[in-house]
Design a protein around this motif. Sequence first.
Motif, PDB file in Angstrom:
ATOM      1  N   LEU A  23       0.824  -1.210   0.000  1.00  0.00           N
ATOM      2  CA  LEU A  23       0.000   0.000   0.000  1.00  0.00           C
ATOM      3  C   LEU A  23       0.863   1.268   0.000  1.00  0.00           C
ATOM      4  N   ALA A  24       1.978   1.244   0.729  1.00  0.00           N
ATOM      5  CA  ALA A  24       2.870   2.406   0.725  1.00  0.00           C
ATOM      6  C   ALA A  24       3.471   2.630  -0.656  1.00  0.00           C
ATOM      7  N   GLN A  25       3.857   1.562  -1.343  1.00  0.00           N
ATOM      8  CA  GLN A  25       4.413   1.703  -2.688  1.00  0.00           C
ATOM      9  C   GLN A  25       3.359   2.205  -3.671  1.00  0.00           C
ATOM     10  N   ILE A  26       2.115   1.759  -3.505  1.00  0.00           N
ATOM     11  CA  ILE A  26       1.029   2.266  -4.350  1.00  0.00           C
ATOM     12  C   ILE A  26       0.825   3.753  -4.095  1.00  0.00           C
ATOM     13  N   GLY A  27       0.925   4.157  -2.829  1.00  0.00           N
ATOM     14  CA  GLY A  27       0.816   5.576  -2.498  1.00  0.00           C
ATOM     15  C   GLY A  27       1.909   6.398  -3.145  1.00  0.00           C
TER      16      GLY A  27
END
Length: 134
Positions: A23-27
């Motif tokens: 999720l952090a990488q998608i952000g």
Amino acid sequence: MALKAFNIDDLYSRFKPQLLIVLAQIGYAFLYFITEASFEHGMNSSCLRTSLTDTLKQRPKLTIPLFVEIFVLSFLGVGLTLNMYFASLRYTSPTFLASMVNTIASLTFIIAVASRLEDLDLGNPRGIAKVLGT
């Protein structure tokens, strides 16, 4: 031999750290696309930083210690990070930017060791792993 029933809660609790990393990488990807589109449409990076900080509705009483804390944190934290991110986004390739973002953890560890906030214990396997990971 009986098969264990599939439970989504067990799966979530088992892979929670990995899901949060994804999720952090998608952000980060969404941040990249939004800022790149803003720059392509003529927005200045200073205007984007200012519009991000204007979203606060309530403000606490501004005392001298609070002012100093805000100044130091904004200069070293958000301001420097966003300036470097936007400059590298404008002047380099996305591949270079992605590789630089991935070095943040290593640089944080080096700064923490240099400022003696982190103990470097080379006798412990965790300490060796930290050094090898850096």
